[in-house]
Design a protein around this motif. Structure first.
Motif, PDB file in Angstrom:
ATOM      1  N   ASN A 217       0.971  -0.843  -6.493  1.00 30.82           N
ATOM      2  CA  ASN A 217       1.931  -1.672  -6.629  1.00 30.82           C
ATOM      3  C   ASN A 217       3.321  -1.402  -6.276  1.00 30.82           C
ATOM      4  O   ASN A 217       4.211  -2.659  -6.281  1.00 30.82           O
ATOM      5  CB  ASN A 217       1.858  -1.739  -8.570  1.00 30.82           C
ATOM      6  N   ASP A 218       3.373   0.272  -5.786  1.00 33.94           N
ATOM      7  CA  ASP A 218       4.878   0.329  -5.990  1.00 33.94           C
ATOM      8  C   ASP A 218       4.598  -0.901  -4.825  1.00 33.94           C
ATOM      9  O   ASP A 218       6.371  -0.681  -4.550  1.00 33.94           O
ATOM     10  CB  ASP A 218       4.877   1.994  -5.143  1.00 33.94           C
ATOM     11  N   LEU A 219       4.212  -0.523  -3.642  1.00 32.00           N
ATOM     12  CA  LEU A 219       4.494  -1.025  -1.911  1.00 32.00           C
ATOM     13  C   LEU A 219       5.216  -2.703  -2.228  1.00 32.00           C
ATOM     14  O   LEU A 219       5.669  -2.830  -1.338  1.00 32.00           O
ATOM     15  CB  LEU A 219       2.985  -0.886  -1.238  1.00 32.00           C
ATOM     16  N   LYS A 220       3.834  -3.156  -2.387  1.00 31.71           N
ATOM     17  CA  LYS A 220       4.697  -4.514  -3.380  1.00 31.71           C
ATOM     18  C   LYS A 220       6.039  -4.894  -3.738  1.00 31.71           C
ATOM     19  O   LYS A 220       6.520  -6.042  -4.008  1.00 31.71           O
ATOM     20  CB  LYS A 220       3.798  -4.825  -3.238  1.00 31.71           C
ATOM     21  N   SER A 221       5.948  -3.688  -4.785  1.00 30.04           N
ATOM     22  CA  SER A 221       7.225  -4.160  -5.372  1.00 30.04           C
ATOM     23  C   SER A 221       9.113  -3.662  -4.728  1.00 30.04           C
ATOM     24  O   SER A 221       9.815  -3.993  -4.572  1.00 30.04           O
ATOM     25  CB  SER A 221       7.661  -3.405  -6.651  1.00 30.04           C
ATOM     26  N   ARG A 222       8.214  -3.219  -3.479  1.00 29.86           N
ATOM     27  CA  ARG A 222       9.708  -2.447  -1.979  1.00 29.86           C
ATOM     28  C   ARG A 222      10.228  -4.159  -1.184  1.00 29.86           C
ATOM     29  O   ARG A 222       9.088  -4.455  -0.831  1.00 29.86           O
ATOM     30  CB  ARG A 222       9.160  -1.310  -2.195  1.00 29.86           C
ATOM     31  N   GLY A 223      11.062  -3.466  -1.972  1.00 27.98           N
ATOM     32  CA  GLY A 223      11.515  -4.643  -0.210  1.00 27.98           C
ATOM     33  C   GLY A 223      11.785  -4.792   0.979  1.00 27.98           C
ATOM     34  O   GLY A 223      10.879  -5.504   1.363  1.00 27.98           O
ATOM     35  N   ALA A 224      11.579  -3.831   1.407  1.00 28.69           N
ATOM     36  CA  ALA A 224      10.881  -2.970   2.588  1.00 28.69           C
ATOM     37  C   ALA A 224       9.476  -3.161   3.149  1.00 28.69           C
ATOM     38  O   ALA A 224       8.937  -3.816   4.113  1.00 28.69           O
ATOM     39  CB  ALA A 224      11.579  -1.505   2.749  1.00 28.69           C
ATOM     40  N   THR A 225       8.861  -2.946   2.336  1.00 28.29           N
ATOM     41  CA  THR A 225       7.297  -3.255   2.710  1.00 28.29           C
ATOM     42  C   THR A 225       6.798  -4.268   1.694  1.00 28.29           C
ATOM     43  O   THR A 225       5.553  -4.909   1.876  1.00 28.29           O
ATOM     44  CB  THR A 225       6.449  -2.040   1.606  1.00 28.29           C
ATOM     45  N   ARG A 226       7.309  -5.613   0.936  1.00 32.90           N
ATOM     46  CA  ARG A 226       6.858  -6.509   0.653  1.00 32.90           C
ATOM     47  C   ARG A 226       5.979  -7.563   0.572  1.00 32.90           C
ATOM     48  O   ARG A 226       4.651  -7.320   0.910  1.00 32.90           O
ATOM     49  CB  ARG A 226       8.286  -7.367  -0.256  1.00 32.90           C
ATOM     50  N   HIS A 227       6.576  -7.810   2.712  1.00 34.67           N
ATOM     51  CA  HIS A 227       6.134  -8.656   3.013  1.00 34.67           C
ATOM     52  C   HIS A 227       4.813  -7.467   4.333  1.00 34.67           C
ATOM     53  O   HIS A 227       4.401  -7.993   5.313  1.00 34.67           O
ATOM     54  CB  HIS A 227       6.623  -9.476   4.135  1.00 34.67           C
ATOM     55  N   THR A 228       4.548  -5.874   4.101  1.00 36.72           N
ATOM     56  CA  THR A 228       3.978  -5.272   4.761  1.00 36.72           C
ATOM     57  C   THR A 228       2.307  -5.534   4.761  1.00 36.72           C
ATOM     58  O   THR A 228       2.285  -6.419   3.415  1.00 36.72           O
ATOM     59  CB  THR A 228       3.940  -3.767   4.384  1.00 36.72           C
ATOM     60  N   ALA A 229       1.422  -5.749   5.609  1.00 37.28           N
ATOM     61  CA  ALA A 229       0.160  -5.811   5.078  1.00 37.28           C
ATOM     62  C   ALA A 229      -0.925  -4.672   4.861  1.00 37.28           C
ATOM     63  O   ALA A 229      -0.230  -4.085   5.481  1.00 37.28           O
ATOM     64  CB  ALA A 229      -0.846  -6.924   6.341  1.00 37.28           C
ATOM     65  N   VAL A 230      -1.293  -5.167   3.893  1.00 34.23           N
ATOM     66  CA  VAL A 230      -2.127  -3.726   2.890  1.00 34.23           C
ATOM     67  C   VAL A 230      -3.562  -4.413   2.707  1.00 34.23           C
ATOM     68  O   VAL A 230      -3.576  -5.054   2.158  1.00 34.23           O
ATOM     69  CB  VAL A 230      -1.149  -3.752   2.025  1.00 34.23           C
ATOM     70  N   ILE A 231      -4.252  -3.796   4.092  1.00 37.29           N
ATOM     71  CA  ILE A 231      -5.902  -3.527   3.623  1.00 37.29           C
ATOM     72  C   ILE A 231      -6.802  -2.348   2.382  1.00 37.29           C
ATOM     73  O   ILE A 231      -5.821  -1.258   3.027  1.00 37.29           O
ATOM     74  CB  ILE A 231      -6.555  -3.188   4.421  1.00 37.29           C
ATOM     75  N   GLY A 232      -6.931  -2.934   1.511  1.00 37.52           N
ATOM     76  CA  GLY A 232      -7.740  -1.660   0.220  1.00 37.52           C
ATOM     77  C   GLY A 232      -9.154  -0.954   0.767  1.00 37.52           C
ATOM     78  O   GLY A 232     -10.227  -2.043   1.041  1.00 37.52           O
ATOM     79  N   ILE A 233      -9.326   0.166   0.673  1.00 41.18           N
ATOM     80  CA  ILE A 233     -10.446   0.569   1.171  1.00 41.18           C
ATOM     81  C   ILE A 233     -10.941   1.204  -0.113  1.00 41.18           C
ATOM     82  O   ILE A 233     -10.490   2.125  -0.351  1.00 41.18           O
ATOM     83  CB  ILE A 233     -10.304   1.544   2.883  1.00 41.18           C
ATOM     84  N   LEU A 234     -12.320   0.621  -0.518  1.00 35.92           N
ATOM     85  CA  LEU A 234     -12.969   1.040  -1.538  1.00 35.92           C
ATOM     86  C   LEU A 234     -14.236   2.184  -0.694  1.00 35.92           C
ATOM     87  O   LEU A 234     -14.656   1.634  -0.007  1.00 35.92           O
ATOM     88  CB  LEU A 234     -13.603  -0.442  -1.871  1.00 35.92           C
ATOM     89  N   THR A 235     -13.844   3.086  -2.041  1.00 33.48           N
ATOM     90  CA  THR A 235     -14.804   4.406  -1.899  1.00 33.48           C
ATOM     91  C   THR A 235     -16.624   3.629  -2.270  1.00 33.48           C
ATOM     92  O   THR A 235     -17.034   4.781  -2.181  1.00 33.48           O
ATOM     93  CB  THR A 235     -14.278   5.357  -2.664  1.00 33.48           C
ATOM     94  N   GLN A 236     -16.219   2.833  -3.028  1.00 33.58           N
ATOM     95  CA  GLN A 236     -17.972   2.449  -3.352  1.00 33.58           C
ATOM     96  C   GLN A 236     -17.650   0.835  -3.612  1.00 33.58           C
ATOM     97  O   GLN A 236     -16.666  -0.106  -3.081  1.00 33.58           O
ATOM     98  CB  GLN A 236     -17.763   2.747  -4.527  1.00 33.58           C
ATOM     99  N   ASN A 237     -18.393   0.236  -4.169  1.00 33.97           N
ATOM    100  CA  ASN A 237     -19.184  -1.038  -3.758  1.00 33.97           C
ATOM    101  C   ASN A 237     -19.125  -2.007  -4.959  1.00 33.97           C
ATOM    102  O   ASN A 237     -19.225  -2.145  -5.963  1.00 33.97           O
ATOM    103  CB  ASN A 237     -20.258  -1.914  -3.542  1.00 33.97           C
ATOM    104  N   ASP A 238     -17.549  -1.589  -5.832  1.00 33.12           N
ATOM    105  CA  ASP A 238     -16.904  -2.309  -7.277  1.00 33.12           C
ATOM    106  C   ASP A 238     -16.564  -3.510  -6.422  1.00 33.12           C
ATOM    107  O   ASP A 238     -14.682  -4.077  -6.607  1.00 33.12           O
ATOM    108  CB  ASP A 238     -15.955  -1.359  -7.358  1.00 33.12           C
ATOM    109  N   PRO A 239     -17.056  -4.926  -7.182  1.00 35.30           N
ATOM    110  CA  PRO A 239     -16.488  -6.304  -6.857  1.00 35.30           C
ATOM    111  C   PRO A 239     -14.762  -6.338  -7.880  1.00 35.30           C
ATOM    112  O   PRO A 239     -13.534  -6.957  -7.928  1.00 35.30           O
ATOM    113  CB  PRO A 239     -16.910  -7.183  -7.589  1.00 35.30           C
ATOM    114  N   GLY A 240     -14.915  -5.432  -9.090  1.00 32.46           N
ATOM    115  CA  GLY A 240     -13.765  -5.450  -9.908  1.00 32.46           C
ATOM    116  C   GLY A 240     -12.517  -5.046  -9.789  1.00 32.46           C
ATOM    117  O   GLY A 240     -11.633  -5.565  -9.900  1.00 32.46           O
ATOM    118  N   ILE A 241     -12.471  -3.991  -9.235  1.00 33.03           N
ATOM    119  CA  ILE A 241     -11.525  -2.998  -8.383  1.00 33.03           C
ATOM    120  C   ILE A 241     -10.498  -3.923  -6.975  1.00 33.03           C
ATOM    121  O   ILE A 241      -9.804  -3.789  -7.000  1.00 33.03           O
ATOM    122  CB  ILE A 241     -12.373  -1.949  -8.358  1.00 33.03           C
TER     123      ILE A 241
END
Length: 461
Positions: A217-241
């Motif tokens: 949330n913090d990264l996507k709300s900032r002007g500097a990092t709003r367009h940065t590509a973000v990949i979430g690495i899940l530590t488990q197989n959780d479709p909800g997260i």
């Protein structure tokens, strides 16, 4: 029912198509169905989808064939294509990413993850469409050729993990497989990442405690990092997260722990996409900036001048201080073109612009609004100062003859200037057109009086 976009579903098995159609239609998407690569080009032209969901393998081709056909149509080149692969088929998932597919979903999947992935890619498609539309509008005197989209060069990938040891492990696994610079940070020290150069992509470790979602949330709300590509690495197989990551602005999710092979492919695809969108944004910004500029002289143009005068009037009414508007016209400019040619005429215009710009400095603006006609706006000034500045402008042209190509001696040039001085009480009800008309009347008075002089007119209420 108002639909949110058109999705093309391709699958050789009718039950799979029907299931997807039910899920997507319930979310208010318009669904078009197909089952083969054969005839797909025509179907794409008719349906004009915003997203394509395709089985990894079709009766007569693969998801890679679908991606190639979509990319072959310039109007659809930014349409995301998502492959649907069998559950736990890691090789199929990696092959799809290697083939340039925008994502891979493992079948069977939960509605929440499917719809989150669809929403995420639809947002990217909409942004790309907005940038293309904005860049295609005629906004200046002459439009530049569309900028070529160049492939991404070496970029910066930041690793954001819960512990430094995990960050070091990821970095070692990626170091020899990426051309991009890698930096490692811990989630507890986000400020260190934000205080340096903005990364092109960020990998975020997100565990069961979901703390990484707040970082996202913090990264996507900032002007500097709003367009940065973000990949979430899940530590488990959780479709909800995973669905929550995508809905919070994440660009991709790697399920069930870090996998170097998958991460490399996703990074390359996302950094290439970010590069394309960044270049489109830059092209649009250049186009907007150029729409305010006269291409010959580099001065502002009439469009800018009209908006600038509006702002000057508004500022005057707020500050209760006066302003001035001037119209200047080179004397007998046609004879310069006739005697020396249009190349010399252009040289006179560009030199005139440079001299006037130097004389005005930061006091106001100079714009070329016609062939040899210029407009000057000066905020926060008195009548006496406006007249003094106008005479300075007149002198900067007439006192130094112009050196022109192909001429033995410098050529004398003069200019006539009409000036209006306005006070807030007088100008508050006067539209910009009235102010300019008053300046134009003063300009013609200077012409009738013999040229090479300044004529003053008080602004009418």
């Amino acid at each position: 029912m108002s639909v949110h976009g058109t999705i093309l579903v391709l699958d050789g098995t009718s039950t799979n198509r029907i299931m997807l159609k039910v899920q997507l239609t319930a979310a208010w998407y318009h669904v078009v169905q197909g089952e083969k690569v054969q005839g797909l080009a025509g179907l794409l032209r008719r349906a004009r989808p915003d997203l394509v969901l395709t089985a990894q393998t079709l009766p007569d081709g693969t998801a890679a064939d679908v991606k190639k056909l979509v990319m072959a149509d310039p109007e659809l080149a930014d349409v995301p294509v998502v492959a649907i692969a069998p559950q736990n088929d890691k090789a199929a998932r990696l092959q799809a990413l290697s083939d340039g597919l925008d994502d891979v979903l493992a079948h069977p999947f939960k509605d929440t993850l499917l719809l989150a992935r669809v929403r995420s890619l639809m947002r990217v498609r909409a942004e790309s469409q907005d940038l293309r539309l904005g860049g295609s509008q005629p906004i200046g005197f002459a439009e530049p050729a569309p900028a070529l989209i160049t492939p991404p060069k070496s970029g910066h990938v930041a690793l954001l993990t819960q512990t430094s040891s995990i960050g070091a492990k990821w970095r070692n696994a990626l170091a020899n497989r990426l051309k991009h610079r890698l930096t490692a940070h811990t989630s507890s020290n986000l400020q260190c990442l934000l205080s340096g150069p903005t990364p092109d992509a960020i990998l975020i470790e997100i565990g069961a405690d979901r703390s990484g979602l707040s970082v996202l949330n913090d990264l996507k709300s900032r002007g500097a990092t709003r367009h940065t590509a973000v990949i979430g690495i899940l530590t488990q197989n959780d479709p909800g997260i995973a669905a929550e990551i995508l809905d919070r602005g994440g660009d991709a999710v790697c399920m069930n722990r870090f996998c170097a092979d998958e991460t490399v492919l996703r990074l390359e695809n996302l950094i290439a996409r970010k590069t394309r969108l960044d270049q489109m944004r830059a092209s649009l910004r250049r186009g907007i900036a150029e729409s305010w500029v006269d291409p010959l002289t580099g001065l502002h143009n009439r469009r800018y001048a009209m908006h600038a005068i509006d702002r000057i009037v508004a500022q005057s009414n707020q500050t209760q201080r006066g302003f001035a508007v001037m119209l200047a016209d080179l004397d007998h400019f046609k004879s310069i073109n006739d005697r020396f040619g249009h190349v010399c005429g252009d040289r006179v215009l560009t030199e005139t612009a440079a001299r006037m710009q130097r004389a005005i400095g930061a006091a106001g603006f100079v714009a070329r609004i016609g062939g040899e006609e210029f407009m000057i706006g000066v905020p926060d000034t008195t009548q006496d100062n406006a007249l003094k500045l106008a005479r300075t402008l007149c002198d900067c042209i007439c006192k130094t003859p112009f050196k022109l190509p192909g001429t033995f001696a410098p050529v004398p040039v003069t200019i006539s200037i009409g000036v209006i001085s306005a006070q807030p009480a007088r100008s508050s009800g006067a539209p910009v057109e009235t102010l300019i008309q008053s300046a134009d009347t003063a300009l013609y008075a200077a012409k009738r009086a013999g040229r090479n002089q300044v004529s003053f007119r008080q602004c009418a209420a």
